[in-house]
Design a protein around this motif. Structure first.
Motif, PDB file in Angstrom:
ATOM      1  N   ARG A 113      35.076  35.342  22.363  1.00 27.51           N
ATOM      2  CA  ARG A 113      36.412  35.839  22.714  1.00 27.51           C
ATOM      3  C   ARG A 113      36.364  37.324  23.054  1.00 27.51           C
ATOM      4  NH1 ARG A 113      38.638  32.080  18.791  1.00 27.51           N
ATOM      5  NH2 ARG A 113      40.213  30.817  19.808  1.00 27.51           N
ATOM      6  N   ARG A 114      35.665  38.082  22.194  1.00 25.21           N
ATOM      7  CA  ARG A 114      35.602  39.520  22.456  1.00 25.21           C
ATOM      8  C   ARG A 114      34.949  39.789  23.799  1.00 25.21           C
ATOM      9  NH1 ARG A 114      34.773  39.558  17.090  1.00 25.21           N
ATOM     10  NH2 ARG A 114      32.504  39.495  17.217  1.00 25.21           N
ATOM     11  N   ASP A 115      33.879  39.040  24.091  1.00 23.12           N
ATOM     12  CA  ASP A 115      33.192  39.297  25.340  1.00 23.12           C
ATOM     13  C   ASP A 115      34.037  38.863  26.537  1.00 23.12           C
ATOM     14  OD1 ASP A 115      30.692  40.437  26.255  1.00 23.12           O
ATOM     15  OD2 ASP A 115      30.422  38.502  27.267  1.00 23.12           O
ATOM     16  N   THR A 116      34.871  37.837  26.340  1.00 21.37           N
ATOM     17  CA  THR A 116      35.758  37.431  27.422  1.00 21.37           C
ATOM     18  C   THR A 116      36.747  38.554  27.724  1.00 21.37           C
ATOM     19  OG1 THR A 116      35.598  35.215  26.510  1.00 21.37           O
ATOM     20  CG2 THR A 116      37.198  35.555  28.249  1.00 21.37           C
ATOM     21  N   GLU A 117      37.260  39.166  26.663  1.00 22.36           N
ATOM     22  CA  GLU A 117      38.170  40.304  26.860  1.00 22.36           C
ATOM     23  C   GLU A 117      37.490  41.373  27.714  1.00 22.36           C
ATOM     24  OE1 GLU A 117      41.212  40.458  25.816  1.00 22.36           O
ATOM     25  OE2 GLU A 117      41.482  39.440  23.893  1.00 22.36           O
ATOM     26  N   ARG A 118      36.224  41.589  27.409  1.00 19.14           N
ATOM     27  CA  ARG A 118      35.487  42.609  28.149  1.00 19.14           C
ATOM     28  C   ARG A 118      35.380  42.229  29.636  1.00 19.14           C
ATOM     29  NH1 ARG A 118      30.811  42.885  30.337  1.00 19.14           N
ATOM     30  NH2 ARG A 118      30.119  40.923  29.452  1.00 19.14           N
ATOM     31  N   ILE A 119      35.012  40.974  29.893  1.00 18.24           N
ATOM     32  CA  ILE A 119      34.873  40.545  31.290  1.00 18.24           C
ATOM     33  C   ILE A 119      36.205  40.679  32.028  1.00 18.24           C
ATOM     34  CG2 ILE A 119      34.435  38.551  32.776  1.00 18.24           C
ATOM     35  CD1 ILE A 119      32.359  37.622  30.777  1.00 18.24           C
ATOM     36  N   VAL A 120      37.277  40.235  31.355  1.00 12.81           N
ATOM     37  CA  VAL A 120      38.601  40.303  31.970  1.00 12.81           C
ATOM     38  C   VAL A 120      38.918  41.750  32.354  1.00 12.81           C
ATOM     39  CG1 VAL A 120      41.047  40.129  31.408  1.00 12.81           C
ATOM     40  CG2 VAL A 120      39.528  38.220  30.931  1.00 12.81           C
ATOM     41  N   GLU A 121      38.552  42.646  31.452  1.00 13.68           N
ATOM     42  CA  GLU A 121      38.787  44.067  31.700  1.00 13.68           C
ATOM     43  C   GLU A 121      37.925  44.585  32.842  1.00 13.68           C
ATOM     44  OE1 GLU A 121      40.430  47.810  30.471  1.00 13.68           O
ATOM     45  OE2 GLU A 121      40.851  45.798  29.685  1.00 13.68           O
ATOM     46  N   GLU A 122      36.614  44.367  32.736  1.00 10.60           N
ATOM     47  CA  GLU A 122      35.681  44.967  33.686  1.00 10.60           C
ATOM     48  C   GLU A 122      35.794  44.385  35.081  1.00 10.60           C
ATOM     49  OE1 GLU A 122      31.611  44.990  32.422  1.00 10.60           O
ATOM     50  OE2 GLU A 122      32.115  46.041  30.561  1.00 10.60           O
ATOM     51  N   TYR A 123      36.082  43.108  35.148  1.00 10.58           N
ATOM     52  CA  TYR A 123      36.119  42.468  36.455  1.00 10.58           C
ATOM     53  C   TYR A 123      37.547  42.317  36.965  1.00 10.58           C
ATOM     54  CZ  TYR A 123      31.168  41.778  36.208  1.00 10.58           C
ATOM     55  OH  TYR A 123      29.827  42.000  36.162  1.00 10.58           O
ATOM     56  N   ASP A 124      38.473  42.937  36.275  1.00  7.55           N
ATOM     57  CA  ASP A 124      39.849  42.965  36.731  1.00  7.55           C
ATOM     58  C   ASP A 124      40.388  41.554  36.961  1.00  7.55           C
ATOM     59  OD1 ASP A 124      42.213  44.109  37.532  1.00  7.55           O
ATOM     60  OD2 ASP A 124      41.610  44.255  39.635  1.00  7.55           O
ATOM     61  N   VAL A 125      40.156  40.687  35.992  1.00 13.01           N
ATOM     62  CA  VAL A 125      40.709  39.338  36.068  1.00 13.01           C
ATOM     63  C   VAL A 125      42.166  39.428  35.621  1.00 13.01           C
ATOM     64  CG1 VAL A 125      40.532  36.962  35.243  1.00 13.01           C
ATOM     65  CG2 VAL A 125      38.471  38.335  35.512  1.00 13.01           C
ATOM     66  N   ARG A 126      43.091  39.125  36.508  1.00  8.77           N
ATOM     67  CA  ARG A 126      44.504  39.240  36.157  1.00  8.77           C
ATOM     68  C   ARG A 126      44.961  38.002  35.403  1.00  8.77           C
ATOM     69  NH1 ARG A 126      46.417  42.851  40.334  1.00  8.77           N
ATOM     70  NH2 ARG A 126      44.716  44.338  40.455  1.00  8.77           N
ATOM     71  N   THR A 127      45.198  38.169  34.120  1.00  6.48           N
ATOM     72  CA  THR A 127      45.609  37.038  33.305  1.00  6.48           C
ATOM     73  C   THR A 127      46.447  37.531  32.143  1.00  6.48           C
ATOM     74  OG1 THR A 127      44.817  35.351  31.766  1.00  6.48           O
ATOM     75  CG2 THR A 127      43.365  37.215  32.127  1.00  6.48           C
ATOM     76  N   PRO A 128      47.388  36.709  31.691  1.00  5.17           N
ATOM     77  CA  PRO A 128      48.177  37.121  30.532  1.00  5.17           C
ATOM     78  C   PRO A 128      47.377  37.090  29.229  1.00  5.17           C
ATOM     79  CG  PRO A 128      48.893  34.975  31.327  1.00  5.17           C
ATOM     80  CD  PRO A 128      47.920  35.497  32.314  1.00  5.17           C
ATOM     81  N   GLY A 129      46.208  36.474  29.217  1.00  3.88           N
ATOM     82  CA  GLY A 129      45.433  36.442  27.982  1.00  3.88           C
ATOM     83  C   GLY A 129      44.222  35.549  28.139  1.00  3.88           C
ATOM     84  N   ILE A 130      43.384  35.513  27.114  1.00  7.53           N
ATOM     85  CA  ILE A 130      42.166  34.723  27.232  1.00  7.53           C
ATOM     86  C   ILE A 130      42.331  33.334  26.637  1.00  7.53           C
ATOM     87  CG2 ILE A 130      40.647  36.717  27.267  1.00  7.53           C
ATOM     88  CD1 ILE A 130      40.028  36.006  24.309  1.00  7.53           C
ATOM     89  N   GLU A 131      43.523  33.035  26.118  1.00  2.83           N
ATOM     90  CA  GLU A 131      43.747  31.695  25.576  1.00  2.83           C
ATOM     91  C   GLU A 131      44.365  30.765  26.620  1.00  2.83           C
ATOM     92  OE1 GLU A 131      42.657  30.805  22.633  1.00  2.83           O
ATOM     93  OE2 GLU A 131      42.099  32.808  21.960  1.00  2.83           O
ATOM     94  N   VAL A 132      44.745  31.312  27.775  1.00  2.77           N
ATOM     95  CA  VAL A 132      45.354  30.441  28.791  1.00  2.77           C
ATOM     96  C   VAL A 132      44.260  29.595  29.445  1.00  2.77           C
ATOM     97  CG1 VAL A 132      47.156  32.129  29.270  1.00  2.77           C
ATOM     98  CG2 VAL A 132      45.139  32.058  30.721  1.00  2.77           C
TER      99      VAL A 132
END
Ligand SMILES: Nc1ncnc2c1ncn2[C@@H]1O[C@H](COP(=O)(O)OP(=O)(O)OP(=O)(O)O)[C@@H](O)[C@H]1O
Ligand SMILES: [Mg+2]
Lengths: 583, 369
Positions: A432-451
């Protein structure tokens, strides 16, 4: 004001000699315009259609659509005049697909109204929209894999031409008229992305749509195919059809659109006149800031081989029991720090080559060596653990678990590696933590990592996959259309990422329909035709046009750049040049 | 975030509650239509079903239902429809009984041997369907149905005097040789009948099921295949191997289904060994949505209804009414889950809308896209 009345002689395009499969015979005049099923407010083909008097084909007013955690569309107004090609552009996640799904009745707007040809419309489901003459080609394919092309086309509109001979004849007719080259009896499962794209387009034409929505129809098509499609669009337009077109290839948009609407963060931020706008201006309007300029290239190619492929052969038995050679004596070496680009029209063995290197399909002969280790018999998982990253051409089929949350998708393909697991146990916290990082670094536009992954926009799904694969520091990256469906800003970012990793010794096997990407990113270029590598070229000198003609099998051996030969491969000229401005 | 989670729990409970309510309404209507008074019937079911001897009966019945539900759920998790749990557990119980009856060593060794035999036989029988699917493309639905009847024939063949069976003169049936008393599993004594000791193993199986599926790499791979075969394959899972392995596990779990009866109650396999539990397992797994706790609730509910049907019979109702309830529940579950899901989505969207309206127009941009 420009007259929107086109002479019918525009229609029969000059048959493209370089691409025999998609040659367009002169279209039978009746082809796409059966008068039945068409609620048409004014007589067809009449030049009196005038913007000031006839109501617009589509009018969307104040459309708002909310999803959990996001507002996809916020108070959007769009007017699409009848008989025009209207382009919709905007960055990933801007809300383009959502808006079009609303127009197609697949999703209900929370607020706002729709009017078709001046009459208010409320769509409960796509059936209602189809009845009003609307057809949509989706960004992600909506075909049943285990049915044939014919069955897929007929499915849901069995009444139109029946399900037998009449339907088949009609399909052949449309396919010929629009140069789609569709084979009705092939299983969709066996088709590549470009072929499936053509089936989707045919499906819509078959239903007799008068308003066509095309959501990124060209993302996986090579320039010749794009040109053929655009020729068709112009033909359709001259018959009074209205086309709404979404694309991230701004050059294409400028060349085919009559009007452009830009959407940013769920709202319309303005229109642009394709005559007076450059791709760069358009990009700035979209993203709201200036684009990063392409990096000057420096060679990072080393002499140490990373992947060596020798004598690769693969046979395939088709449905009629005939054995075909899909890969014939393929041999190449990719060195550390090298990007090897494979150019070719889809269906010439690229997909099979990727599957062979990934270990998803058995070989009939050949040896694969990765960084000095023979991996010919290593299963897919072992190869991934050995450092092979994979960006698949079809992200929904091979890259994602659509119903699973983002963080589980981050694990997919790397379940045996850190941070996803320790020993035999998965580590959801670290993943989960690493997903947050990817979302941040790669500018993945999402309301969260649980969607679930399905609720991300197409381009954002792609960014997630790229982020995931790059996060494991691959030795070899197999990238099939790596920037498919991502906006210009993200495209530049992904290229930068690949270039940066290449500097660290990453080897890349690149397959792309975007010739500018192929030429801009590759250190070495090979052309694939009928399962063989027939030619090679130097990306520093070759032009997209030359490469485009080589892809049709017209050339072999080493392709040298010929400075003065403006006539040569005229087909890919238009989109090739303008596409260059994308970056 | 806290509040969100509480809402989620409530929403999670809403579906099963709704479906039971829906089923009761349907049943009530059926009762009314047949000229009976529904509330009295429900009252009878409740009082009879909650008597202390009924409670024991329910726990003992629910034990095999639970294991059967787990066995089916393993298949469901990867899109395999193992209808063959029925044949697998009966064949497993039969051979386990035969092995148990032929030995006389300390129970501490013999009981594990019996359980292991059952698991191996169940797994092997299920694996046939797996292998057929992988090598010949035979649908597991078809092959497991066939294997169910073949299992019956195999048992019939071996359960004869001189083969693996002995004639029980008193009851006039043929059974396997009884398991020596040293190898009977412990029971929990209560004021009424004892509760089967195997219930502990069933609980353990549930924990293992949860742990393996949601915490291990293997479980992740298995669930990936269930969600998308092509993506799982590209991720490095060998789908064929996974089909066989999951059939093996499902079959091994099915092997446990008959063990509470064998080790705690009958101590031998005879022609009247309980049948049909494999099919109950399908309903129970559906009810529990493949969730280990949900399946437990489903198994208990099923056992309760069966018990309650006896009470109805005493009061002059048709006991078949319980069959109606059971069917209605399964249907209602499917509908209720969808309704609750949609409601949850709509509610969340309203929340987003409300939050946006509350925040200024500047913040709007933040949330958008
Ligand atoms: N079914 C859904 N559930 C939840 N959120 C969704 C859903 N579909 C879209 N969204 C969200 O709505 C926003 C707009 O998505 P949309 O697919 O319309 O973008 P797009 O403009 O088509 O982008 P792209 O260019 O990447 O395809 C995104 O933030 C996306 O996450
Ligand atoms: Mg989209």
């Amino acid at each position: 004001m420009k007259s929107r009345c086109y002479a019918r002689s525009v229609l029969p395009a000059a048959p493209s000699p370089s691409l025999p499969r998609y040659v367009r015979p002169p279209p039978p005049s009746a082809a796409p315009s059966e008068p039945r099923h068409r609620p048409e407010p004014f007589p067809r083909g009449e030049c009196a259609i005038n913007a000031s008097t006839s109501p617009p084909a589509v009018e969307l007013r104040g459309i708002t659509k909310r999803f959990p955690g996001v507002v996809a569309n916020h108070d959007i107004d769009i007017t699409v005049r009848s008989g025009t090609v209207h382009a919709l552009v905007g960055e990933n996640g801007a809300g383009k697909s959502t808006l079009m799904k609303i127009l197609y009745g697949m999703q209900k707007p929370d607020e706002g109204t729709i009017a078709i040809h001046g009459e208010p419309a409320v769509f409960g489901d796509p059936g209602d929209a189809i009845a009003r003459g609307i057809g949509m080609v989706h960004q992600h394919f909506m075909l049943a894999d285990n049915l044939t092309v014919l069955e897929n086309v007929v499915l849901g509109s069995e009444k139109t031409y029946g399900i037998g001979g009449r339907a088949r004849a009609r399909i052949a007719e449309i396919s010929d008229a629009y140069g789609l080259g569709v084979r009705p009896d092939v299983l969709v499962e066996d088709l590549g992305v470009a072929d499936r794209q053509r089936v989707e387009i045919l499906k819509v034409l078959y239903r007799g749509a008068r308003i066509l929505i095309l959501d990124e129809p060209t993302a996986v098509l090579v320039p010749q195919e794009v040109d053929a499609l655009f020729e068709n669009l112009r033909g359709l337009k001259s018959e009074g059809l209205t086309v709404i077109f979404i694309s991230h290839k701004l050059g294409e948009v400028l060349s085919v659109a009559d009007e452009i609407t830009v959407i940013r963060r769920g709202t319309t931020v303005g229109g642009a006149d394709p005559k007076k706008t450059t791709a760069r201006q358009l990009a700035e309007l979209m993203v709201g800031s200036e684009l990063p300029s392409p990096e000057t290239r420096e060679s990072t190619v080393t002499t140490e081989p990373m992947l060596t492929v020798q004598g690769l052969r693969m046979f395939e038995t088709d449905s009629e029991g005939v054995e075909r050679t899909v890969l014939d004596d393929i041999a190449f070496t990719i060195h550390k720090g090298e990007v090897l680009g494979i150019a070719g029209v889809e269906g010439n063995g690229q997909a099979e080559l990727v599957e062979a290197v990934m270990g998803m399909r058995g070989l009939n002969a050949g040896v694969l060596t990765l960084d000095g280790k023979d991996i010919t018999r290593t299963p897919t998982r072992g190869r991934r653990e050995d450092g092979v990253g994979y960006i698949p051409e079809d992200r929904h089929r091979h890259g994602l678990l659509l119903e699973a949350p983002l963080w589980e998708n981050r694990i997919l393909g790397h379940v045996t590696e850190r941070p996803n697991s320790r020993g035999f146990l998965i580590d959801p916290g670290a993943a989960r933590r690493d997903t947050e990082r990817i979302v941040e670094e790669y500018d993945v536009r999402t309301p969260g990592i649980e969607v679930p992954a399905a609720s991300l926009s197409g381009g954002n799904q792609q960014k997630l996959i790229v982020g995931r694969e790059m996060s494991h520091l691959p030795k070899l990256l197999i990238a099939a259309h790596p920037t498919r469906g991502v906006d210009v800003g993200a495209q530049a970012q992904i290229w930068d990422q690949i270039r940066a990793a290449r500097r660290e010794g990453l080897a890349v096997l690149l397959i792309s329909a975007d010739l500018d990407e192929l030429i801009g990113l590759s250190d070495t270029l090979r052309v694939m035709y009928r399962g063989r590598l027939v030619a090679d070229a130097d990306p520093a000198t070759i032009t997209p046009q030359e490469l485009g003609s080589a892809m049709t099998g017209a050339a072999a051996g080493h392709l040298a750049h010929q400075p003065e030969d403006p006539e040569a491969p005229g087909e890919s000229g238009e989109s090739g040049e303008s596409g260059g401005e994308d970056r | 975030m806290k509040k969100f989670d509480k809402d989620r729990v409530l929403l999670g409970l809403a579906a099963p509650v709704l479906s039971v309510l829906g089923a009761l309404i349907v049943t009530g209507l059926v009762l009314l239509a047949s000229g009976k008074e529904p509330f009295h019937a429900f009252h009878v079911m409740l009082t009879y079903g909650s008597k202390s001897d009924s409670q024991v009966y329910i726990l003992n019945k629910a034990t095999p239902y639970y294991l059967s539900g787990l066995a089916v759920a393993i298949g469901f998790r990867m899109n395999l429809f193992n209808i063959g749990v029925d044949g697998q557990y009966r064949l497993a119980a039969f051979f386990a009984a035969a092995v148990g009856g032929s030995m006389s060593i300390p129970g501490i060794i013999q009981i594990p041997i019996i359980i292991l035999t059952a698991m191996v036989v169940g797994a092997a029988w299920a694996a046939i369907a797996g292998v057929l699917k992988v090598t010949r493309g035979v649908s597991e639905v078809i092959s497991t149905i066939m294997l169910n009847s073949i299992a019956g024939i195999v048992i019939g063949y071996f359960l004869q005097d001189g083969r693996l069976g002995v004639t029980d003169k008193l009851a006039n049936t043929i059974t396997t040789k009884p398991i020596p008393s040293g190898s009977h599993l412990f029971n929990f004594t209560t004021q009424t009948d004892p509760v089967v000791g195997f219930i502990v193993f069933a609980g353990l199986a549930g924990v293992v099921y949860w742990f393996v599926l949601s915490r291990t790499r293997f479980g992740f791979d298995l669930r990936s295949v269930g969600r998308s075969e092509s993506a799982a394959q590209a991720s490095g899972v060998s789908v064929k191997k996974m089909v066989i392995v999951s059939m093996l596990i499902s079959g091994a779990m099915a092997g446990l289904v008959g063990m509470s009866t064998l080790l705690n109650q009958s101590y031998q396999f005879s022609t009247d060994f309980p049948a049909g539990i494999g099919f109950t397992g399908i309903a129970v797994a559906l009810l529990g949505r493949n969730n280990p706790i949900g399946i437990a609730v489903g198994a208990l509910l099923w056992a309760f209804l069966e018990r309650a049907s006896n009470g109805l019979e005493f009061e002059g109702y048709d006991k078949e009414i319980v069959g109606v309830i059971q069917g209605a529940i399964v249907l209602a579950v499917v509908i209720a889950y969808e309704l609750v899901r949609r409601y949850g989505l709509a509610r969340q969207q309203r929340q987003v809308g409300a939050e946006l309206a509350a925040a200024g127009s500047d913040d709007k941009q933040e949330v958008t896209a």
